[in-house]
Design a protein around this motif. Structure first.
Motif, short mmCIF file in Angstrom:
data_model
loop_
_atom_site.label_atom_id
_atom_site.label_comp_id
_atom_site.label_asym_id
_atom_site.label_seq_id
_atom_site.Cartn_x
_atom_site.Cartn_y
_atom_site.Cartn_z
N MET A 124 0.85 -1.18 -0.19
CA MET A 124 0.14 0.07 0.18
C MET A 124 0.88 1.25 0.05
O MET A 124 1.85 1.39 0.76
CB MET A 124 -0.90 -0.08 1.28
N GLU A 125 0.71 2.05 -0.87
CA GLU A 125 1.56 3.38 -1.08
C GLU A 125 0.62 4.49 -0.64
O GLU A 125 -0.36 4.63 -1.15
CB GLU A 125 2.22 3.53 -2.19
N SER A 126 1.09 5.63 0.03
CA SER A 126 0.40 6.74 0.23
C SER A 126 0.92 7.53 -0.82
O SER A 126 2.13 7.79 -1.31
CB SER A 126 0.45 7.28 1.41
N SER A 127 -0.04 8.08 -1.60
CA SER A 127 0.22 9.05 -2.78
C SER A 127 0.06 10.61 -2.43
O SER A 127 -1.01 10.98 -1.71
CB SER A 127 -0.59 8.62 -4.04
N SER A 128 1.04 11.21 -2.53
CA SER A 128 1.01 12.62 -2.27
C SER A 128 0.99 13.39 -3.70
O SER A 128 2.14 13.41 -4.49
CB SER A 128 1.95 13.20 -1.45
N ILE A 129 -0.05 13.86 -4.22
CA ILE A 129 -0.19 14.52 -5.49
C ILE A 129 0.36 15.96 -5.34
O ILE A 129 0.36 16.54 -4.24
CB ILE A 129 -1.86 14.66 -5.80
N ALA A 130 1.02 16.33 -6.34
CA ALA A 130 1.64 17.63 -6.18
C ALA A 130 0.80 18.72 -5.86
O ALA A 130 -0.47 18.71 -6.11
CB ALA A 130 2.09 17.89 -7.45
N GLY A 131 1.13 19.31 -4.70
CA GLY A 131 0.36 20.66 -4.35
C GLY A 131 -0.62 20.20 -2.79
O GLY A 131 -0.97 21.09 -2.50
N SER A 132 -0.38 18.89 -2.59
CA SER A 132 -1.31 18.59 -1.47
C SER A 132 -0.54 17.93 -0.33
O SER A 132 1.14 18.02 -0.58
CB SER A 132 -2.18 17.65 -1.82
N GLY A 133 -0.67 17.78 0.75
CA GLY A 133 0.00 16.82 1.84
C GLY A 133 -0.36 17.15 2.94
O GLY A 133 -0.85 16.35 3.74
N ASP A 134 -0.68 18.57 3.44
CA ASP A 134 -1.28 18.83 4.44
C ASP A 134 -2.66 18.97 4.86
O ASP A 134 -3.08 19.71 3.85
CB ASP A 134 -0.60 20.18 5.06
N ILE A 135 -3.48 18.21 5.52
CA ILE A 135 -4.54 18.44 5.94
C ILE A 135 -4.63 19.38 7.26
O ILE A 135 -3.72 19.02 8.32
CB ILE A 135 -5.53 17.33 6.29
N PRO A 136 -5.02 20.42 7.54
CA PRO A 136 -4.83 21.37 8.61
C PRO A 136 -5.44 20.70 9.80
O PRO A 136 -5.85 19.40 9.94
CB PRO A 136 -5.56 22.66 8.24
N GLN A 137 -5.94 21.47 10.87
CA GLN A 137 -6.47 21.15 12.10
C GLN A 137 -5.12 20.68 12.81
O GLN A 137 -4.76 19.54 12.79
CB GLN A 137 -7.31 20.15 11.87
N VAL A 177 -11.28 10.80 4.89
CA VAL A 177 -12.01 11.90 5.24
C VAL A 177 -12.07 11.73 6.78
O VAL A 177 -12.51 10.90 7.20
CB VAL A 177 -13.27 11.73 4.57
N VAL A 178 -11.48 12.92 7.27
CA VAL A 178 -11.42 13.09 8.78
C VAL A 178 -12.92 13.71 9.21
O VAL A 178 -13.23 14.82 8.64
CB VAL A 178 -10.41 14.29 9.20
N ASP A 179 -13.78 12.98 9.94
CA ASP A 179 -14.98 13.58 10.51
C ASP A 179 -14.54 14.17 12.02
O ASP A 179 -13.99 13.45 12.85
CB ASP A 179 -15.73 12.30 10.75
N GLY A 231 -7.80 15.40 -5.29
CA GLY A 231 -7.64 15.90 -6.52
C GLY A 231 -6.62 17.20 -6.43
O GLY A 231 -6.82 18.15 -7.27
N GLY A 232 -5.76 16.96 -5.63
CA GLY A 232 -4.87 18.34 -5.49
C GLY A 232 -5.34 19.17 -4.75
O GLY A 232 -4.39 20.47 -4.43
N HIS A 233 -6.58 19.35 -4.02
CA HIS A 233 -7.09 20.27 -3.53
C HIS A 233 -7.43 19.92 -1.70
O HIS A 233 -7.46 18.76 -1.72
CB HIS A 233 -8.36 20.67 -3.49
N ASP A 234 -7.12 20.69 -1.06
CA ASP A 234 -7.27 20.52 0.18
C ASP A 234 -8.70 21.04 0.68
O ASP A 234 -8.95 22.26 0.54
CB ASP A 234 -6.18 21.22 1.29
N TYR A 235 -9.49 20.17 1.52
CA TYR A 235 -10.81 20.68 1.91
C TYR A 235 -10.62 20.81 3.41
O TYR A 235 -10.73 19.67 4.08
CB TYR A 235 -11.86 19.62 1.43
#
Lengths: 551, 327
Positions: A1-14, B58-60, B71-75
């Motif tokens: 299983m690989e985690s893919s980091s699409i260009a431009g993404s990576g961080d989910i805030p919080q 998806v974090v709830d 798709g390259g976007h952060d929600y």
């Protein structure tokens, strides 16, 4: 299983968390993406070679549109290029399958409209075969023979450079090229195909070198070199000054004297834009490339190759204007050149360098033509596949030989058609006349791809939402805007052909009108006959284009 | 009009719709179920590789907001409606959304745990599909055959078996209609990805032969064999190296190579079934004849949410007609 980091993404805030976008499991077809540079290179290989545009395309336009401001036209062309390329990129990314405008039009408009557009594209490519063969002798072979004859002081070669542009030779040489490339296509020799592709890069590199040579040459250097060259072929006058004076006497339009002509500037936009915009042809085959479904990569590859080629042309024109002088170029290409040699970029660049480099560069320029011809032939050979897959054409049209794995019927048909068109082109009035007919046919595509895109946006929301075409900049959807731009551009270019038909060498307006009517008639007949013939076999062809509801 | 083929008088045959390699696309599966009605088919055959490849975490946050990247976007902290809209688009393309708490999503970084979660999500999805199929097709008289492919986890077999509507076809010889029998396998010849169901060519042939041995009339056999026959034009795929890089030729673009199965080809050449249906190679859409056998691979466009399939009418002695459709 690989985690893919699409260009431009990576961080989910919080709380500063770093989560991957998705987890991709090992599965069939999971490959590394084709490097973007390869996608760009592939797009470039499908475009009009820069060498062709500079070597002769622009020079032909000087005489046809006196007083036109080519620099302005080039800048406007570059600025308007995204209007066409963006919508093609988005649609190709959304439906990354071979078929191009036929696919988009038949699925989102009507099969007949898809066929109309695609027959236009096909006709443009087929006429392009004749165009390239015509160009090969006039813009590639003749200048090369002239340069080699000049540096080797061979009057025979110089005479040959004048002979090869005669209709008979143009037809014969063009036919030989077509047959040779068709035979290569049949046997699918990968190595041969690779070198044909390299022809584009070598010729483009030659253009870059030529531009650099001009960049580091002063105007006086050019004058001295031209007159020195004239002496070597027995003309002992100031060729430069004589050319300019003869042009002035003969009514050539010098912008330094008369300014620019607005009308002809508008008219010249057509051939200039046409020569640098051909990158969109790449979308028709881009579907076979992995990563075609990714919007960003599709956009970058098409825009980079389109702008790359266009910028090279613009730089070339600016450098030529400085080193060679605009007035001289106008006079030389309007029939006032005081030397019995072809007045082309190849010649003017070659005389500024030593003999060996001059010969190498002029031969390198020539490589652009067979490479470009291969692309035109390939586009025509591929057309039957999408249509045969849908059942619009009999499957025998797309039959692939089991031994060679190549579509021999399609290749042979294209070869015969190409030879016939080359015969016609060899006896046509001019380079620009051919370009006019190509445009009449080929610029249907941006109109109908634009309409298809609007239909996708407004009437097929389920397909649009979440697709690569669903792209917003500052909250504004890009697809409908770029679609309107492409439609406007296509209509503008078609209109310019008719308004400036005389400048383009189209004497009889009924010909392009008949061409358009013929294409529509062919589309209607093809579809109607196919529907009827398939119905007799128990096949309902309309099902091919039917939406399948999910709910 | 003989332009498009035989001008013989038409007989009526059994009409089937074949699609394959939908890779978890919910939209494609729902369209597949509706295809019977749209195209007037009494038989639906879904080839293998029905499960997806991507898990979308998806974090709830528990307060009605969600966070994810797609798709390259952060929600970031988006409301449920927006999350569902984006996630539905992802589901259409075959991705599996995994909506969970922050700690559960973080736990996915442990690979064995992630694998286990993935398998459960996939199983649940297939089970939901079976339920949907039962709702839509029960009482219609239409028959639905499904089999897993080489990419599908073994666990999903349990979800496919035991349904009144879904006929689990893997490794079975079934009576298709009064004139034809059908054998099916989703196993493939070895691939660079070492997937769930792969066999060396000789073992794959043995598996197919074992099913074929139960067939009473091989000439009226329909063979649903996931990998296309080797070197048949239905199996042309991008050529890759050991590092999974696609080989690229600047002159012609992507270099392709035949990747089909020699076992499948050998079987078709020897047994000459009336029809063979294949998938596995998404780019290999088309049809060809191997002797009297019509071999079909409709290809796949699941990433677009577009279902590509083939409508085939099979007569007593021959295939009457076939056409490719998409929508």
């Amino acid at each position: 299983m690989e985690s893919s980091s699409i260009a431009g993404s990576g961080d989910i805030p919080q709380a500063g968390l770093n989560l991957p976008e998705s987890y991709r499991r090992k599965a069939t077809g999971l490959v590394r993406e084709i490097p973007l540079k390869n996608m760009i290179a592939f797009s470039i290989s499908g475009a009009t070679p820069v060498a062709v545009v500079l070597a002769g395309g622009l020079f032909a336009i000087f005489g046809a549109f006196p007083g036109a401001n080519f620099t302005l036209d080039l800048v406007i062309s570059l600025a308007m290029l995204p209007l066409m390329l963006v919508v093609f990129s988005l649609m190709a990314a959304t439906m990354p399958r071979a078929g191009g405008d036929y696919l988009f039009g038949s699925r989102f408009l009507h099969p007949i409209l898809g066929l109309f557009s695609h027959f236009g594209t096909y006709t443009g490519a087929a006429l392009g075969i004749g165009f390239v063969c015509f160009g090969f002798t006039h813009l590639g072979l003749s200048p090369a023979l002239a340069v080699i004859g000049t540096v080797t002081e061979s009057s025979g070669l110089i005479t040959a450079s004048e002979e090869v542009v005669r209709s008979g030779w143009t037809f014969g040489i063009g036919t030989a090229l077509i047959i040779g490339l068709s035979v290569l296509s049949i046997f699918g020799t990968a190595a041969a195909m690779k070198w044909i592709g390299y022809g584009i890069y070598i010729s483009s590199a030659a253009v870059v070198i030529g531009i650099v040579i001009l960049l580091f040459s002063s105007h006086q250097d050019f004058v001295n070199a031209l007159n020195s060259t004239a002496s070597s072929v027995g003309v002992h006058t100031d060729v430069y000054s004589k050319t300019v004076q003869e042009g002035l006497k003969g009514g050539a339009w010098y912008p330094s004297e008369k300014g620019y002509d607005v009308g002809n500037t508008i008219g010249a936009f057509y051939p200039i834009f046409t020569l640098i915009c051909a990158t969109f042809y790449g979308t028709f085959v881009i579907g076979e490339m992995r990563g075609a479904g990714k919007r960003q990569r599709q956009l970058v590859s098409m825009l980079a190759s389109g702008f790359g080629n266009g910028l090279l042309v613009l730089i070339g024109v600016l450098v030529m204007a400085s080193a060679i002088n605009y007035n001289f170029m106008v006079a030389a290409t309007s029939g006032f050149f005081a030397l019995e040699l072809p007045a082309t970029f190849t010649l003017f660049m070659s005389i500024l360098t030593n003999s060996v480099v001059a010969v190498i560069l002029s031969l390198a320029f020539m490589l652009a033509f067979p490479a470009w011809l291969y692309g035109q032939l390939g586009l025509c050979q591929r057309t039957p596949f999408a249509l045969a897959f849908d059942g619009v054409l009999p499957k025998r049209f797309a039959r692939v030989n089991s031994r060679t794995h190549t579509p021999i019927p399609a290749i042979v048909f294209t070869m015969v058609l190409g030879i016939a068109i080359t015969l016609w082109a060899s006896y046509s009035s001019s380079f620009l006349e051919l370009l006019a007919y190509i445009g009449v046919a080929a610029f249907l595509a941006p109109i109908f791809v634009g309409l298809s895109a609007l239909s996708l946006y407004f009437r097929h929301k389920q397909v649009y939402r979440g697709s690569p075409a669903d792209w917003r900049l500052l909250g504004i959807p890009v697809l409908p805007i770029s679609a309107c731009g492409a439609i406007f551009l296509g209509l503008l270019l078609e209109t310019l052909i008719f308004v400036f038909h005389e400048n383009l060498g189209v004497v009889h307006l009924w010909i392009p009108i008949a061409l358009l009517l013929g294409l529509m008639t062919a589309a209607v007949l093809t579809y109607t006959i196919a529907v009827r013939a398939q119905r007799e076999r128990g096949v309902d062809l309309t099902l091919v284009y039917k939406s399948i509801p999910a709910e | 009009m003989k332009l498009f083929g035989s001008g013989k008088p038409r007989e009526k045959g059994s009409r089937l719709f074949f699609a394959t390699d939908i890779h978890g696309s919910g939209a494609c599966f729902r369209k597949f179920l509706n295809s019977a009605e749209v195209f007037g088919c009494d038989y639906l055959v879904l080839g293998g590789d029905i499960t997806g490849k991507v898990l979308l975490p998806v974090v709830d946050h528990g307060d009605g907001t969600f966070s994810f990247s797609q798709g390259g976007h952060d929600y970031k902290g988006v409301r449920r409606e927006e999350m569902e809209e984006v996630v539905e688009a992802a589901r259409r393309q075959g991705d599996y959304p995994y909506v969970a708490s922050l700690s559960e999503v973080e736990a996915l970084q442990d690979e064995p745990h992630c694998e286990a979660v993935f398998r459960k999500v996939v199983y649940d999805s297939v089970a939901d599909w079976v339920t949907l199929a039962e709702e839509r097709l029960k009482g219609t008289g239409r028959r639905l055959f499904m089999a897993p492919g080489n990419d599908d986890f073994f666990e999903i077999d349990r979800a496919l078996e035991g349904s009144d509507v879904v006929e689990f076809a893997e490794n079975r010889c079934l009576q298709f209609d009064e004139n034809h029998q059908m054998i099916t396998t989703g196993y493939a010849n070895p691939t660079p990805w070492d997937t769930e169901r792969e066999l060396p060519e000789n073992e794959l042939r043995a598996r197919i032969d074992a099913m074929a041995a139960k067939v009473s009339d091989p000439h009226n056999l329909i063979a649903v064999l996931h990998p296309p026959p080797f070197d048949s034009t239905l199996d042309s795929a991008p050529k890759i190296d050991a590092e999974l890089n696609v080989e690229f030729n600047h002159g012609v673009g992507v270099v392709t190579a035949p990747v089909g199965s020699t076992a499948v080809r050998g079987f078709i050449e020897d047994a000459q079934p009336i029809l063979s249906l294949h998938g596995h190679v998404h780019e290999g859409g088309g049809s060809t004849y191997i002797g009297r056998t019509l071999a079909i691979n409709p290809g796949s466009a699941y990433t677009e949410g577009t279902l590509v399939g083939a409508v085939v009418e099979v007569g007593a002695e021959e295939v009457i007609s076939h056409q490719f459709v998409s929508g």
